[in-house]
Design a protein around this motif. Structure first.
Motif, short mmCIF file in Angstrom:
data_model
loop_
_atom_site.label_atom_id
_atom_site.label_comp_id
_atom_site.label_asym_id
_atom_site.label_seq_id
_atom_site.Cartn_x
_atom_site.Cartn_y
_atom_site.Cartn_z
N SER A 56 31.20 43.24 38.23
CA SER A 56 30.72 44.57 37.79
C SER A 56 29.29 44.83 38.51
O SER A 56 28.45 43.83 38.48
N CYS A 89 26.64 46.33 38.24
CA CYS A 89 25.37 46.46 37.59
C CYS A 89 24.53 44.92 37.52
O CYS A 89 23.52 44.87 37.37
N VAL A 148 31.92 46.15 41.94
CA VAL A 148 32.92 47.15 41.61
C VAL A 148 32.12 47.92 40.72
O VAL A 148 31.73 47.15 39.41
N SER A 151 31.48 47.16 28.09
CA SER A 151 31.50 48.46 28.82
C SER A 151 33.03 49.17 28.64
O SER A 151 33.84 48.41 28.90
N SER A 192 34.41 50.76 30.58
CA SER A 192 35.08 50.69 31.80
C SER A 192 35.49 49.17 32.22
O SER A 192 36.58 48.77 32.62
N SER A 193 34.34 48.54 32.11
CA SER A 193 34.45 47.15 32.63
C SER A 193 34.33 46.01 31.76
O SER A 193 34.66 44.77 32.15
S1 SF4 Z 1 31.03 50.97 35.03
FE1 SF4 Z 1 29.34 50.36 33.83
S2 SF4 Z 1 29.60 48.31 33.23
FE2 SF4 Z 1 30.99 48.81 34.99
S3 SF4 Z 1 29.67 48.26 37.00
FE3 SF4 Z 1 29.37 50.18 36.57
S4 SF4 Z 1 27.44 50.41 35.49
FE4 SF4 Z 1 28.35 48.36 35.18
#
Ligand code: SF4
Length: 316
Positions: A10, A12, A43, A107, A109-110
């Motif tokens: 991920s 971030c 990603v 998250s 999404s992740s």
């Molecule tokens: S969707 Fe949110 S948790 Fe996933 S990589 Fe992007 S910022 Fe990070």
């Protein structure tokens, strides 16, 4: 190993400012320590599917098995956009030859597990999986995956990193086209490592290797890889490692004095009881492997499964 291990992550967690509020979740261990051995493939599902930075925060709502991805304040539903993008992205990731993925915990999404899903009462249950993480794990069901939160647990960290190093060795073996002979050698050198994960899988893999001459190489490799990845998903434990350590000790029956055997037995027992880390008995055994020039054990990856600098066995 000749190449760095390719690992999805991920974005971030690498410090990229892609979070909804323009921030990041930089993880020092991943970038500065593990990063020496790994090539990360970042990603960010929310940015890559076309939502900008900053953006409205999102959450999962509805059925935990099939949740919707909805913005918190204005209630915009991004589920279809995310699912469509995720299908294409996971197919693209096949070309990367990833050995695993590290997800951002929690998250929508992740997150790979225990993500909050909001039901009709507005109360969240931690039972969800982020939409991209689910698509990834369905596409690569046996690939090693973890999230950065779970990787703070030393045992989970050691298991995950051992799995990605083992998978990289397997991929390198395949890339060299060594055929049955190379596969048998790979299996021989991983026997004790596999034993520390799953005795049952070690037996099944041994049976498969014994039938190797009767199988076409591609089928042999496919079946071996499937069982190998299944085995690596079974976590090692102090009990399983203790079994392997006693097994190792058996190789020195004729070499060690009574006192030396007792010393090693004591160290293994202290490890089993959680009073010493695994690195202690393993270091003494490595010393005997060198001293008595034991060729079979010299080749065992169990004794050196990943770089010492990662200090993974100092804490398990
Ligand atoms: S969707 Fe949110 S948790 Fe996933 S990589 Fe992007 S910022 Fe990070």
């Amino acid at each position: 190993m000749t190449d760095k291990i390719k690992l999805g992550i991920s974005a971030c967690l690498l410090g990229e400012q892609v979070r909804y509020d323009g921030g990041h979740k930089w993880d020092r261990f991943l970038t500065e320590t593990l990063g020496k051995y790994v090539e990360f493939v970042p990603v960010c599902p929310e940015v890559e599917c076309g939502l900008g930075v900053p953006r409205e925060a999102m959450r999962l709502v509805g059925d935990p098995e099939h949740p919707r991805l909805v913005t918190v304040r204005s209630g915009i539903d991004h589920t279809e956009r995310m699912l469509q993008w995720a299908r294409t992205r996971v197919a693209e990731l096949e070309k990367e030859g990833l050995c695993g993925f590290i997800f951002k915990s929690g998250s929508p999404s992740s997150g790979m597990e225990r993500v909050k899903v909001y039901g009709p009462t507005g109360m969240p249950a931690k039972t969800g999986v982020g939409l991209f993480a689910r698509a990834f794990m369905e596409h690569f069901p046996l690939l090693p995956v973890e999230d950065e939160g779970r990787l703070h647990d030393p045992a989970l960290r050691e298991n995950f990193i051992e799995a990605i190093f083992t998978l990289e060795r397997w991929r390198e073996m395949l890339a060299q086209n060594g055929g049955r002979h190379a596969l048998v050698d790979f299996h021989t050198r991983h026997k004790l490592l596999l034993r520390a994960h799953s005795l049952e899988h070690l037996r099944q893999l041994g049976k498969l290797v014994a039938e190797a001459v009767h199988l076409p190489v591609p089928e042999l490799c496919d079946r071996y890889q499937h069982l190998l990845l299944e085995a690596l998903r079974r976590k090692t434990t102090a009990r399983k490692n203790t079994d392997v350590l006693y097994h190792l000790m058996g190789y020195f029956k004729g070499n060690l004095s009574h006192d030396e055997k007792q010393e090693l037995r004591d160290l293994i027992d202290l490890y089993r009881r959680g009073l010493l880390p695994l690195i202690v008995p393993v270091t003494l055994i490595n010393h005997y492997v060198r001293k008595y020039d034991e060729p079979y054990l010299k080749g065992q990856w169990y004794l050196n499964p990943h770089p010492l600098e990662l200090q993974l066995r100092n804490h398990v």
